[in-house]
Design an enzyme around this catalytic site. Structure first.
Site, PDB file in Angstrom:
ATOM      1  N   ASN A   1       2.308   3.569  14.646  1.00 57.37           N
ATOM      2  CA  ASN A   1       3.396   3.825  13.757  1.00 57.37           C
ATOM      3  C   ASN A   1       3.723   5.420  13.890  1.00 57.37           C
ATOM      4  O   ASN A   1       4.815   5.681  14.027  1.00 57.37           O
ATOM      5  CB  ASN A   1       3.333   3.307  12.374  1.00 57.37           C
ATOM      6  CG  ASN A   1       3.951   2.141  12.138  1.00 57.37           C
ATOM      7  OD1 ASN A   1       4.596   1.458  12.990  1.00 57.37           O
ATOM      8  ND2 ASN A   1       4.162   1.844  10.988  1.00 57.37           N
TER       9      ASN A   1
ATOM     10  N   THR B   1       0.925  -1.219  -0.050  1.00 51.87           N
ATOM     11  CA  THR B   1      -0.089   0.035  -0.092  1.00 51.87           C
ATOM     12  C   THR B   1       1.194   1.332   0.094  1.00 51.87           C
ATOM     13  O   THR B   1       1.086   1.979   1.095  1.00 51.87           O
ATOM     14  CB  THR B   1      -0.740  -0.197   1.160  1.00 51.87           C
ATOM     15  OG1 THR B   1      -0.002  -0.182   2.569  1.00 51.87           O
ATOM     16  CG2 THR B   1      -1.834  -0.979   1.213  1.00 51.87           C
TER      17      THR B   1
ATOM     18  N   CYS C   1       7.574   2.087   6.388  1.00 47.72           N
ATOM     19  CA  CYS C   1       6.285   2.222   6.928  1.00 47.72           C
ATOM     20  C   CYS C   1       6.174   3.946   7.367  1.00 47.72           C
ATOM     21  O   CYS C   1       5.260   4.417   7.165  1.00 47.72           O
ATOM     22  CB  CYS C   1       6.480   1.454   8.057  1.00 47.72           C
ATOM     23  SG  CYS C   1       6.530  -0.467   7.440  1.00 47.72           S
TER      24      CYS C   1
ATOM     25  N   ARG D   1       8.974  -5.145  12.782  1.00 49.68           N
ATOM     26  CA  ARG D   1      10.289  -4.468  12.477  1.00 49.68           C
ATOM     27  C   ARG D   1      11.202  -4.933  11.456  1.00 49.68           C
ATOM     28  O   ARG D   1      11.350  -6.071  11.433  1.00 49.68           O
ATOM     29  CB  ARG D   1      10.854  -3.645  13.608  1.00 49.68           C
ATOM     30  CG  ARG D   1      10.332  -2.840  14.484  1.00 49.68           C
ATOM     31  CD  ARG D   1      10.855  -2.951  15.981  1.00 49.68           C
ATOM     32  NE  ARG D   1      11.046  -4.306  16.445  1.00 49.68           N
ATOM     33  CZ  ARG D   1      11.947  -4.769  17.373  1.00 49.68           C
ATOM     34  NH1 ARG D   1      13.015  -3.917  17.792  1.00 49.68           N
ATOM     35  NH2 ARG D   1      11.761  -6.015  17.716  1.00 49.68           N
TER      36      ARG D   1
HETATM   37  C1  UDX Z   1       8.524   0.248  11.962  1.00 45.62           C
HETATM   38  C2  UDX Z   1       7.540  -0.250  13.136  1.00 45.62           C
HETATM   39  O1  UDX Z   1       8.755  -0.082  14.121  1.00 45.62           O
HETATM   40  C3  UDX Z   1       7.158  -1.532  13.292  1.00 45.62           C
HETATM   41  O2  UDX Z   1       6.335  -1.743  14.324  1.00 45.62           O
HETATM   42  C4  UDX Z   1       6.024  -1.341  12.005  1.00 45.62           C
HETATM   43  O3  UDX Z   1       5.467  -2.535  11.814  1.00 45.62           O
HETATM   44  C5  UDX Z   1       6.839  -1.222  10.700  1.00 45.62           C
HETATM   45  O4  UDX Z   1       7.403   0.148  10.770  1.00 45.62           O
HETATM   46  P1  UDX Z   1      10.632  -0.660  10.443  1.00 45.62           P
HETATM   47  O5  UDX Z   1      10.077   0.758   9.479  1.00 45.62           O
HETATM   48  O6  UDX Z   1      11.115  -1.753  10.025  1.00 45.62           O
HETATM   49  O7  UDX Z   1       9.514  -0.766  11.744  1.00 45.62           O
HETATM   50  O8  UDX Z   1      11.807   0.236  11.274  1.00 45.62           O
HETATM   51  P2  UDX Z   1      12.028   0.723  12.751  1.00 45.62           P
HETATM   52  O9  UDX Z   1      13.136   0.004  13.644  1.00 45.62           O
HETATM   53  O10 UDX Z   1      10.800   1.209  13.447  1.00 45.62           O
HETATM   54  O11 UDX Z   1      12.968   1.891  12.389  1.00 45.62           O
HETATM   55  C6  UDX Z   1      12.314   2.971  11.513  1.00 45.62           C
HETATM   56  C7  UDX Z   1      13.357   4.312  11.225  1.00 45.62           C
HETATM   57  O12 UDX Z   1      13.327   4.859  12.434  1.00 45.62           O
HETATM   58  C8  UDX Z   1      14.641   3.802  10.801  1.00 45.62           C
HETATM   59  O13 UDX Z   1      15.195   4.476   9.801  1.00 45.62           O
HETATM   60  C9  UDX Z   1      15.411   4.220  12.138  1.00 45.62           C
HETATM   61  O14 UDX Z   1      16.720   4.334  11.846  1.00 45.62           O
HETATM   62  C10 UDX Z   1      14.696   5.085  12.846  1.00 45.62           C
HETATM   63  N1  UDX Z   1      15.035   5.238  13.961  1.00 45.62           N
HETATM   64  C11 UDX Z   1      14.399   4.147  14.838  1.00 45.62           C
HETATM   65  C12 UDX Z   1      15.639   6.168  14.708  1.00 45.62           C
HETATM   66  O15 UDX Z   1      15.990   7.264  14.152  1.00 45.62           O
HETATM   67  N2  UDX Z   1      15.353   6.377  16.000  1.00 45.62           N
HETATM   68  C13 UDX Z   1      15.100   5.600  16.940  1.00 45.62           C
HETATM   69  O16 UDX Z   1      15.199   5.677  18.277  1.00 45.62           O
HETATM   70  C14 UDX Z   1      14.673   4.484  16.423  1.00 45.62           C
END
Ligand code: UDX
Length: 441
Positions: free
Chosen positions: A212, A86, A264, A155
């Site tokens: 999210n 999506t 996401c 994640r």
């Molecule tokens: C996210 C949600 O965590 C998950 O529950 C949902 O189903 C999908 O989207 P994801 O996108 O795989 O998962 O990665 P995530 O670990 O959440 O990190 C997302 C982004 O945030 C990354 O670019 C990461 O570098 C950044 N991030 C994460 C930060 O900059 N600081 C943080 O403290 C945590």
């Protein structure tokens, strides 16, 4: 129980494999013949720790199979999970593109023989389950089915763990029969006392976006605090640690950095803001989080320029990490995609390394060079930028780095290193929110 999964991307493939690990018989369908062929040959098209082994075992035990034929997938299935993409619509207005979801609803309708639960696993705006129900009814008025919403909270890089030991399972469903079938599907989690939240489909759809978007807000909040720390001479790592000790705040998702990326947060925050606008509301906090996030990536370009003495023209910059986060090869909305082209545009030479994502990155970053390892990347570089906190960059041999580099400038966009540790080795160290930075224009 027989389950059909429509879509073998990050969500569909992980969900289907884990459902087969639960003991169910799972058929995963995808339109992409090459992808299905690869999966049948045990080749996994995405990098997700633990997935290859789990696919292999369940295929050998004949619980998991792959097909491009909708009839094979649907035959005898009591539940069909829609797990297609999506993406943010190409119209560029932030709406989620639901054309793939609706196309699947239309395709599966004629193949619904006995009572079937159609489950939206994809992240879809509030009200999508109602539209899926309408489409199926229109296509096959005799179909005996119900539609449920079962959003994923996986994640990337931790998807298997997040599926097998989730904090909670959210299920939006009206019909008691559907509830029974979904209870049976998730029985193994029920047995380890995973909380299962049953609600209606609209609430379930909104829970996913609200969760999210809140995580994205947390990240933009700490990035805003990091900028205030640089202006006031405070340290954001200590600040985040102390904040997180308050269990009402929690220590996760308070790591300052170049801004969030991935498949996401960027699309879900935009889609949620659109949903609000469609109902005459504006989610000012989520809107601000989106603005802060894109500004943060631009701030990183300035930070690198400043660390290089005011101009990156003619300088060589080594970049460690390209993927939007560690443990994935996914480059979608990675901070590197916003930052590196801006440096090259101003005349920098950029050489990057990433343990997994270089293949995916090459077509997206044609103007940069790639190295086979971190030490090759830093050779003759004026500065090294730690962009993605892969484990292999967490204990670099700083003496060796210093010998290989032309200038010893260390720009740590993930605050992995202690500033003093790096400075003691003769480097100029720059982090994100690590004390006073005199901001130059
Ligand atoms: C996210 C949600 O965590 C998950 O529950 C949902 O189903 C999908 O989207 P994801 O996108 O795989 O998962 O990665 P995530 O670990 O959440 O990190 C997302 C982004 O945030 C990354 O670019 C990461 O570098 C950044 N991030 C994460 C930060 O900059 N600081 C943080 O403290 C945590």
């Amino acid at each position: 129980m027989k389950i059909a999964i429509i879509g073998t991307g990050y969500v569909g493939l992980v969900s289907g494999t884990c459902f087969s690990e639960f003991g169910h018989e799972v058929v995963c369908l995808d339109k992409d013949e090459k992808k299905i062929e690869a999966l049948r040959g045990g080749k996994i098209p995405i990098y997700e720790p633990g997935l290859e082994q789990m696919v292999k075992e369940n295929v050998e035990d004949k619980r998991l199979s792959f097909t491009t034929d909708i009839k094979t997938a649907m035959e005898g299935a009591q539940a069909v999970f829609i797990a297609v993409g999506t993406p943010t619509s190409r119209r560029g207005d932030g709406y989620a593109d639901l054309s793939y979801v609706y196309a699947v609803a239309k395709e599966i309708a004629p193949h619904i023989q006995n009572y079937t639960v159609v489950v939206d696993k994809s992240t879809v705006p509030v009200g999508t389950a109602d539209e899926v129900r309408r489409i199926i009814k229109e296509e096959n008025p005799q179909a005996d089915f119900d539609v449920a919403s079962n959003p994923e909270f996986l994640r990337e890089g931790a998807a298997i763990a997040d599926f097998m030991r989730p904090d909670r399972v959210v299920i939006g469903v009206q019909d008691e029969k559907a509830k029974e079938i979904l209870r049976k599907i998730y029985k193994p989690l029920y047995l380890i006392e995973t909380p299962i939240v049953f609600t209606d489909t609209r609430t379930a759809e909104l829970i996913k976006y609200a969760s999210n978007a809140f995580l994205a807000v947390k990240i933009s909040y700490i990035n805003d605090m990091a900028n205030l720390c640089e202006a006031t001479g405070a340290d954001v790592v200590t600040l985040a640690k102390a904040m997180g000790l308050d269990n009402r705040i929690g220590k996760k998702f308070l790591h300052a950095g170049p801004g969030y990326g991935g498949s996401c947060f960027p699309k879900d925050t935009l889609a949620l803001n659109k949903t609000a606008q469609e109902h005459g509301l504006s989610l000012r906090i989520v809107e601000a989080a989106v603005e802060i996030n894109s500004a943060q990536k631009a701030k990183m370009v300035k930070k690198i320029r400043q660390a290089l003495g005011g101009s990156e023209a003619g300088k060589t910059i080594a970049v460690l990490g390209l993927a939007f986060k560690p443990e994935t090869d996914d480059m979608r909305d990675a901070a590197a995609l916003a930052i590196l082209p801006a440096l090259v545009e101003k005349g920098a030479r950029v050489i990057a390394h990433d343990p997994q994502a270089m293949e995916a990155a090459k077509p997206m970053l044609p103007e940069i060079e790639f190295a086979t390892g971190p030490y090759e990347a830093v050779t003759d570089a004026d500065a090294v930028v730690l962009m993605t906190e892969w484990n292999e960059y967490r204990a670099l041999d700083l003496d060796r780095l210093g010998e290989l580099m032309k200038q010893k400038i260390f720009i740590d966009l993930r605050n992995v290193y202690e500033p003093e540790t790096v400075r003691e080795k003769g480097f100029a160290y720059v982090g994100v929110g690590r004390g006073k930075v005199v901001s130059s224009k």
